[in-house]
Enzyme design. Structure first.
Site, PDB file in Angstrom:
ATOM      1  N   ARG A  33      34.040  40.119  37.012  1.00  0.00           N
ATOM      2  CA  ARG A  33      34.345  41.607  36.526  1.00  0.00           C
ATOM      3  C   ARG A  33      35.415  41.547  35.838  1.00  0.00           C
ATOM      4  O   ARG A  33      35.507  42.320  34.905  1.00  0.00           O
ATOM      5  CB  ARG A  33      34.068  42.600  37.650  1.00  0.00           C
ATOM      6  CG  ARG A  33      32.797  42.690  38.419  1.00  0.00           C
ATOM      7  CD  ARG A  33      32.599  43.547  39.624  1.00  0.00           C
ATOM      8  NE  ARG A  33      33.629  42.858  40.518  1.00  0.00           N
ATOM      9  CZ  ARG A  33      33.982  43.736  41.654  1.00  0.00           C
ATOM     10  NH1 ARG A  33      33.746  44.743  41.622  1.00  0.00           N
ATOM     11  NH2 ARG A  33      34.925  42.844  42.380  1.00  0.00           N
ATOM     12  N   ASN A  49      29.389  44.552  40.679  1.00  0.00           N
ATOM     13  CA  ASN A  49      28.792  43.602  41.458  1.00  0.00           C
ATOM     14  C   ASN A  49      27.349  44.442  42.070  1.00  0.00           C
ATOM     15  O   ASN A  49      27.465  45.584  42.396  1.00  0.00           O
ATOM     16  CB  ASN A  49      29.355  42.961  42.773  1.00  0.00           C
ATOM     17  CG  ASN A  49      30.488  42.098  42.158  1.00  0.00           C
ATOM     18  OD1 ASN A  49      30.373  41.410  41.140  1.00  0.00           O
ATOM     19  ND2 ASN A  49      31.541  41.899  42.933  1.00  0.00           N
TER      20      ASN A  49
END
Length: 85
Positions: A12, A30
């Site tokens: 990320r 996520n």
């Protein structure tokens, strides 16, 4: 949607940095099933570069697959890392 070893490998944050470098807006997060969901918004070329990046990910990732779905632009500004739903 990005699958494989993509959580716990700085996917990320690396995605956020790459989006900034490409001038792409959107978000990444996520998911509970171990995948990563991302939305990219920008020029078609910049979005394609982000999708190509997602197919590889950061060095510690092992991407097994990327599912792409086109959406209408939402007029997003900036790029954010969102929490897991």
């Amino acid at each position: 949607m990005v699958s494989g070893v993509v959580q716990g490998v700085f996917f990320r944050d690396s995605c956020r940095a790459e989006a900034a470098a490409q001038g792409v807006a959107g978000w990444v997060r996520n998911l509970p099933d171990g995948t990563v969901e991302a939305v990219f918004e920008g020029t078609p070329e910049a979005v394609e570069r982000m999708v190509a990046w997602a197919r590889v990910g950061p060095p510690a990732a092992s991407v097994n697959g990327v599912a792409v779905r086109d959406e209408e632009p939402g007029g997003r500004g900036g790029f954010e890392v969102r929490p897991t739903p």
